[in-house]
Design an enzyme around this catalytic site. Structure first.
Site, PDB file in Angstrom:
ATOM      1  N   GLU A 210       0.796  -0.980   0.072  1.00  0.00           N
ATOM      2  CA  GLU A 210       0.177  -0.037   0.055  1.00  0.00           C
ATOM      3  C   GLU A 210       0.913   1.440  -0.024  1.00  0.00           C
ATOM      4  O   GLU A 210       1.912   1.311   0.851  1.00  0.00           O
ATOM      5  CB  GLU A 210      -0.923   0.120   1.310  1.00  0.00           C
ATOM      6  CG  GLU A 210      -1.764  -1.195   1.464  1.00  0.00           C
ATOM      7  CD  GLU A 210      -2.130  -1.144   2.894  1.00  0.00           C
ATOM      8  OE1 GLU A 210      -2.435  -0.275   3.681  1.00  0.00           O
ATOM      9  OE2 GLU A 210      -2.493  -2.370   3.421  1.00  0.00           O
TER      10      GLU A 210
ATOM     11  N   TYR B 269      -7.717   5.158  -3.701  1.00  0.00           N
ATOM     12  CA  TYR B 269      -8.671   5.857  -2.822  1.00  0.00           C
ATOM     13  C   TYR B 269      -7.909   6.944  -2.069  1.00  0.00           C
ATOM     14  O   TYR B 269      -6.560   7.285  -2.290  1.00  0.00           O
ATOM     15  CB  TYR B 269      -8.965   4.845  -1.817  1.00  0.00           C
ATOM     16  CG  TYR B 269      -8.206   4.251  -0.943  1.00  0.00           C
ATOM     17  CD1 TYR B 269      -7.927   4.457   0.520  1.00  0.00           C
ATOM     18  CD2 TYR B 269      -7.566   3.032  -1.579  1.00  0.00           C
ATOM     19  CE1 TYR B 269      -6.886   3.585   1.269  1.00  0.00           C
ATOM     20  CE2 TYR B 269      -6.459   2.259  -0.996  1.00  0.00           C
ATOM     21  CZ  TYR B 269      -6.226   2.666   0.486  1.00  0.00           C
ATOM     22  OH  TYR B 269      -5.411   1.839   1.312  1.00  0.00           O
TER      23      TYR B 269
ATOM     24  N   ASP C 179      -6.617   8.271   1.590  1.00  0.00           N
ATOM     25  CA  ASP C 179      -6.575   7.935   2.931  1.00  0.00           C
ATOM     26  C   ASP C 179      -6.086   9.556   3.550  1.00  0.00           C
ATOM     27  O   ASP C 179      -5.115   9.866   3.697  1.00  0.00           O
ATOM     28  CB  ASP C 179      -5.344   6.949   2.994  1.00  0.00           C
ATOM     29  CG  ASP C 179      -5.227   6.597   4.334  1.00  0.00           C
ATOM     30  OD1 ASP C 179      -5.988   6.792   5.576  1.00  0.00           O
ATOM     31  OD2 ASP C 179      -4.073   5.565   4.581  1.00  0.00           O
TER      32      ASP C 179
ATOM     33  N   THR D  10      -1.910  -2.661  -3.882  1.00  0.00           N
ATOM     34  CA  THR D  10      -1.761  -3.758  -5.039  1.00  0.00           C
ATOM     35  C   THR D  10      -2.918  -4.713  -4.771  1.00  0.00           C
ATOM     36  O   THR D  10      -3.446  -5.102  -3.849  1.00  0.00           O
ATOM     37  CB  THR D  10      -0.489  -4.387  -4.903  1.00  0.00           C
ATOM     38  OG1 THR D  10      -0.250  -5.076  -3.770  1.00  0.00           O
ATOM     39  CG2 THR D  10       0.550  -3.419  -4.967  1.00  0.00           C
TER      40      THR D  10
ATOM     41  N   HIS E  25       3.264   0.750   2.994  1.00  0.00           N
ATOM     42  CA  HIS E  25       3.004  -0.311   4.024  1.00  0.00           C
ATOM     43  C   HIS E  25       3.087  -1.708   3.073  1.00  0.00           C
ATOM     44  O   HIS E  25       2.819  -1.885   1.865  1.00  0.00           O
ATOM     45  CB  HIS E  25       1.751  -0.461   4.664  1.00  0.00           C
ATOM     46  CG  HIS E  25       1.443   0.780   5.470  1.00  0.00           C
ATOM     47  ND1 HIS E  25       0.428   1.258   6.329  1.00  0.00           N
ATOM     48  CD2 HIS E  25       2.252   1.597   6.074  1.00  0.00           C
ATOM     49  CE1 HIS E  25       0.487   2.379   6.741  1.00  0.00           C
ATOM     50  NE2 HIS E  25       1.715   2.555   6.702  1.00  0.00           N
TER      51      HIS E  25
ATOM     52  N   HIS F 226       0.623  -6.671   8.907  1.00  0.00           N
ATOM     53  CA  HIS F 226       0.538  -5.223   8.354  1.00  0.00           C
ATOM     54  C   HIS F 226       2.038  -4.515   8.905  1.00  0.00           C
ATOM     55  O   HIS F 226       2.040  -4.252   9.874  1.00  0.00           O
ATOM     56  CB  HIS F 226      -0.630  -4.497   8.805  1.00  0.00           C
ATOM     57  CG  HIS F 226      -0.933  -3.093   8.496  1.00  0.00           C
ATOM     58  ND1 HIS F 226      -1.032  -3.160   7.005  1.00  0.00           N
ATOM     59  CD2 HIS F 226      -0.872  -2.046   9.078  1.00  0.00           C
ATOM     60  CE1 HIS F 226      -1.234  -1.921   6.586  1.00  0.00           C
ATOM     61  NE2 HIS F 226      -1.264  -1.279   7.990  1.00  0.00           N
TER      62      HIS F 226
END
Length: 502
Positions: free
Chosen positions: A10, A93, A95, A103, A156, A242
């Site tokens: 991300e 999007y 954030d 991805t 991330h 994460h």
């Protein structure tokens, strides 16, 4: 046993509006994402389904209360911000104050790299579409991690792991790896400290922003190990690790090794292969100390009494990984696993000898070499504002402006991917995960897709009073092998849903 697993990245892009230094970044980010949606008929209707999101569930066995959570953690709330689901299975999007690209789910490091690089092209196209809107000032996006004024934004990674692996073992063995991994994956930064006021160059863009060893937060009190327990898969079988500590990489070898080496270390943790204690004393301080020394000579204090450089600590992990792959796979090791091990060893060997030998492969070294050339030519000290501008320009996504792109054109950076395969990944999903089903449905039945998420696709079918949810909880199902023929022969969403529920 190999580098293969479900994983993805991300990326939050830095954003600026030319000629408007006080422009609202949330408004600008929405303009970019909405412009991309408006340009793509298949991206207009489907909304993101937040129903299965659980960002406050902690891997340590509890849920944080919504009252005590920072608003930035409430990613399960639909704030009405721009949000696009792409036919390649990815998501674009807003954030908070940044455009973000996630991805699709991939199974190997090369695919993660490919769809990550496709995200750069998606973001660049989005700015071009936004520029066609009358009255809109040009918007520029950067693949970096800090504005050098105290703010940082994330790059991330996500890795699916076995739920049976104790989280304490993940923390124990992954923390030293992350403290030292930056010598391979750092993006390089001009300025020391969160606000960059101290002069100098450091290895990582993110290191100065981490304050604790373990925690749930991602935008404050950032932890080396993030505990968010939101698997987007069967929670009885899997957890999704994460990872928030990585830099945003432009150099392909850096990005490839970032996910490839991490996946290997996770495999060793899952199989309880790491017997030796590699714990680092004061890991948060060690993370910063390593970043602040681009000579890579800083010695980390180890819990067992040794003192190792970050490169030497990485070599400890490499040695374990080589033994692990030989023990578990032998001559049957897959091509990418062998390649990751070989590149990892090659890079570490040269970093120990002279970091500048890796200028063709690693972002931070390529950037430092470029900066030193400007310093030598113009007699610049590290406090010169021009060096900060060069740092930022390296990350500019525009091919005619970005210094990373200039280095590519000059043949000074190694490539792992072709332009054609990255361009194709803008529209086409990976064929071996559930992203294939999601992407093909968006491409073929866009008018009947009401919403989607990582673990479901929701259809709005004629003649039915309610929306119809198709779960995709298994990331390995929904691949071309599973549903390709079915999608090919079903001309309508009604046909597909009937076949799936027959």
């Amino acid at each position: 046993m190999s580098v293969r697993r479900i994983m993805g990245t991300e990326t939050e892009f830095g954003i600026s509006v030319q000629g408007q230094p006080t422009a609202n970044p949330m408004v600008a980010s929405s303009q970019v994402v909405n412009a991309y949606a408006s340009s793509n008929l298949r991206a207009r209707r489907a909304r993101w389904d937040f129903e299965e999101e659980s960002p406050l569930r902690d891997a340590r066995g509890f849920d944080m209360s919504r009252e005590s959570a920072d608003p930035s953690q409430l990613t399960d709330e639909d704030l009405g911000l721009a949000n696009v689901i792409l036919t390649n299975g990815a998501r674009l999007y807003v954030d908070h104050a940044h455009p973000e690209y996630s991805t699709p789910e991939c199974t190997n490091p090369r695919d993660v790299l490919k769809w990550d690089k496709a995200g750069e092209l998606v973001a660049l196209d989005a700015t071009r579409f936004a520029a066609t809107i009358p009255g809109t000032a040009p918007i520029v996006l950067y693949k970096n991690n800090t504005d050098n004024k105290g703010a940082s934004y994330g790059a991330h990674e996500n890795y699916l792991m076995r739920r049976s692996t104790p989280f304490s073992e993940i923390v124990r063995h992954l923390t030293p790896f992350f403290v030292s991994r930056q010598v391979v994956t750092g993006a390089g930064r001009v300025g020391i400290g969160q606000d960059g006021r101290e002069h100098g160059f450091q290895v990582s863009q993110r290191a100065d922003y981490f304050e604790v060893e373990v925690g749930l937060e991602t935008t404050l009190k950032r932890p080396i190990i993030n505990t968010r327990d939101e698997p987007h898969a069967d929670p009885e079988k899997y957890r999704r690790l994460h990872v928030i500590i990585g830099d945003a990489n432009l150099a392909e070898v850096s990005g490839y090794l970032k996910v490839g080496t991490t996946s290997l270390v996770l495999a060793m943790i899952e199989d309880r292969f790491i017997g030796r204690d590699l714990a680092v004393e004061q890991p948060v301080r060690g993370l910063r100390d390593v970043s602040h020394d681009p000579t890579l000579k800083h010695l980390l204090g180890m819990a067992d009494g040794r003192r190792l450089t970050a490169v030497q600590l990485q070599m400890e992990y490499l040695d374990l990984a080589r033994k692990y792959v030989e023990d578990r796979l032998g001559s049957d090791a897959d091509e990418q696993t062998v390649d990751v091990l070989a590149r990892w060893e090659s890079v570490l060997t040269r970093l120990e000898r002279d970091p500048m030998l890796c200028a063709r492969e690693l972002d931070w070294v390529a950037k430092l070499q470029l900066l030193e050339q400007y310093r030598d030519r113009d007699g610049l000290e590290w406090d010169d504002a021009k060096l900060h501008a060069i740092d930022l320009q390296y990350a500019d996504l525009r091919p005619d402006k970005g210094l990373y792109h200039r280095l590519l054109r000059l043949g000074r950076l190694d490539r792992l991917l072709s332009d054609d395969e990255v361009a194709a990944a803008i529209h086409l999903p990976p064929v071996d995960t559930r992203a294939y089903f999601r992407g093909r449905c968006l491409e073929k039945y866009s008018d009947q897709i009401a919403a989607a998420s990582w673990d479901s696709v929701i259809f709005d079918l004629p003649g039915r009073e309610s929306l119809q949810r198709v779960p995709t909880i298994d990331p390995m199902r929904g691949s071309r092998a599973h549903v390709g023929e079915l999608l090919d022969r079903c001309d309508t969403a009604e046909d597909l849903f009937a076949a799936l529920t027959r």
